[in-house]
Scaffold this active site. Structure first.
Site, PDB file in Angstrom:
ATOM      1  N   ASP A 192      -9.753  -4.457  -5.084  1.00  0.00           N
ATOM      2  CA  ASP A 192      -9.353  -3.700  -4.132  1.00  0.00           C
ATOM      3  C   ASP A 192      -9.418  -2.474  -5.533  1.00  0.00           C
ATOM      4  O   ASP A 192      -8.966  -2.320  -6.381  1.00  0.00           O
ATOM      5  CB  ASP A 192      -7.366  -3.526  -4.908  1.00  0.00           C
TER       6      ASP A 192
ATOM      7  N   HIS B 288      -7.922  -5.935  -0.635  1.00  0.00           N
ATOM      8  CA  HIS B 288      -6.611  -4.858  -0.696  1.00  0.00           C
ATOM      9  C   HIS B 288      -6.173  -5.703   1.101  1.00  0.00           C
ATOM     10  O   HIS B 288      -6.619  -5.516   2.287  1.00  0.00           O
ATOM     11  CB  HIS B 288      -6.741  -3.216  -0.215  1.00  0.00           C
TER      12      HIS B 288
ATOM     13  N   SER C 191       0.993  -1.673   0.267  1.00  0.00           N
ATOM     14  CA  SER C 191      -0.534  -0.092   0.211  1.00  0.00           C
ATOM     15  C   SER C 191       0.404   1.189  -0.118  1.00  0.00           C
ATOM     16  O   SER C 191       1.697   1.651  -0.560  1.00  0.00           O
ATOM     17  CB  SER C 191      -0.992   0.184   0.842  1.00  0.00           C
TER      18      SER C 191
END
Length: 318
Positions: free
Chosen positions: A257, A292, A164
């Site tokens: 995601d 995610h 991320s």
């Protein structure tokens, strides 16, 4: 670094900013409501990996030493995985339980020396503080100042890795590594990139596009916006992707995601910048049916195991 304190006398419970991962009250208090208590460094009984924290001033690092470093003399020189945790540059730490467990497992499986950066968080320390800390930590690792790295690390096989926001920072480091440094590879897991113009099947709705950049502008108040090259590597005027200081790049994306299409576009842009063809050194791994950073929270599911093994193979590829 993080403040999760109760209001002081005369304090206010009125919220000024709430970005989910971080909440700021009008009296200046900062809370990170979803951050679990950190795990300490030390010997991990399930993998045999030892870890320690090293204070480097404004930031610190956690190093991981796998059993292979000392149990098998022929394996003493191990690749070095320089890891940057996610959390939108506003939350999490080297001690966050999912990330700490992931690095214990990764260090053992490769095997590799792993280094995780405890960078300063926004809003107490707005960007570029985190970028600066990560870059300084990478240079510290490359100097072999730590005895674990000096004795067991192969500095010709240094890999960046992160999830991320950490993957975003990996891109930044690959552009700004010290002159002459050539990193072996970079693993960008569900990278946090965005932009004003939609790519792939991203939402075109103005509200959705604005929401996608809301946390970024909070963490980096001096930014020019979501087309800042640090958030949008494909923006006009961004540094050329052919200048990334790593031989190979692996980008992981997940079907569920909302950042999926941005990660795909990044992988395609790096491939194009390297001339395409079979020798471009870019690998894209797409995971169906997951969201995610799912691998951190469901490490025992088959798809997380598959991604984990692909990352290990990437590090160990000749």
């Amino acid at each position: 670094m993080a403040s999760n304190t109760a209001p002081t006398d005369g304090g206010s419970n009125e919220v000024e900013h709430d970005h989910g991962l971080v909440r700021v009250y009008k009296d200046g208090r900062v809370e990170r409501p979803f951050v679990a208590p950190p795990l300490p460094a030390g010997l991990d009984p399930s993998t045999g990996v030892d870890s320690k924290d090293v204070d480097l001033g404004d930031y610190s690092v956690r190093l991981y030493l796998p059993p292979a470093a000392t149990n098998a003399p022929e394996c003493k020189q191990l690749p070095v995985v320089f890891y940057i945790h996610g959390g939108g540059f506003v939350a999490e730490s080297v001690g966050s339980p999912p990330g700490h467990r992931f690095l214990n497992s990764l260090a053992a499986a490769c095997p590799a020396i792993a280094v995780s950066v405890e960078y300063r968080l926004a809003p107490e320390h707005p960007l570029p503080a985190a970028y600066d800390d990560c870059l300084s930590a990478l240079r510290w690792v490359l100097s072999a100042a730590d005895p674990w790295v000096a004795a067991h690390g192969d500095l010709a096989r240094v890999f960046l890795a992160g999830d991320s926001a950490g993957a975003n920072a990996c891109h930044h480091l690959a552009l700004h590594a010290q002159p002459g440094v050539k990193l072996k590879g970079a693993v960008l897991i569900h990278p946090w990139f965005w932009g004003s113009e939609a790519v792939g099947e991203e939402s075109r709705h103005p509200v959705a596009r604005a929401m996608g950049g809301r946390l970024w502008t909070f963490a980096c108040p001096g930014t020019s916006g979501v087309d800042d090259p640090r958030m949008n590597p494909m923006a006009p005027g961004a540094p050329g992707l052919e200048t990334l200081a790593c031989e190979r790049v692996m980008v992981c994306v997940a079907e569920g995601d909302f950042l999926r299409w941005r990660g795909r576009a990044y992988a395609e842009a790096v491939t194009s910048a390297r001339g395409g063809g079979e020798q471009h050194g870019v690998e894209l791994l797409e995971t169906e049916g997951e969201g995610h950073v799912f691998h951190l929270f469901k490490p025992d599911c088959d798809k997380a195991k598959d991604m984990f093994h692909r990352i290990v193979a990437f590090v160990n590829a000749v």
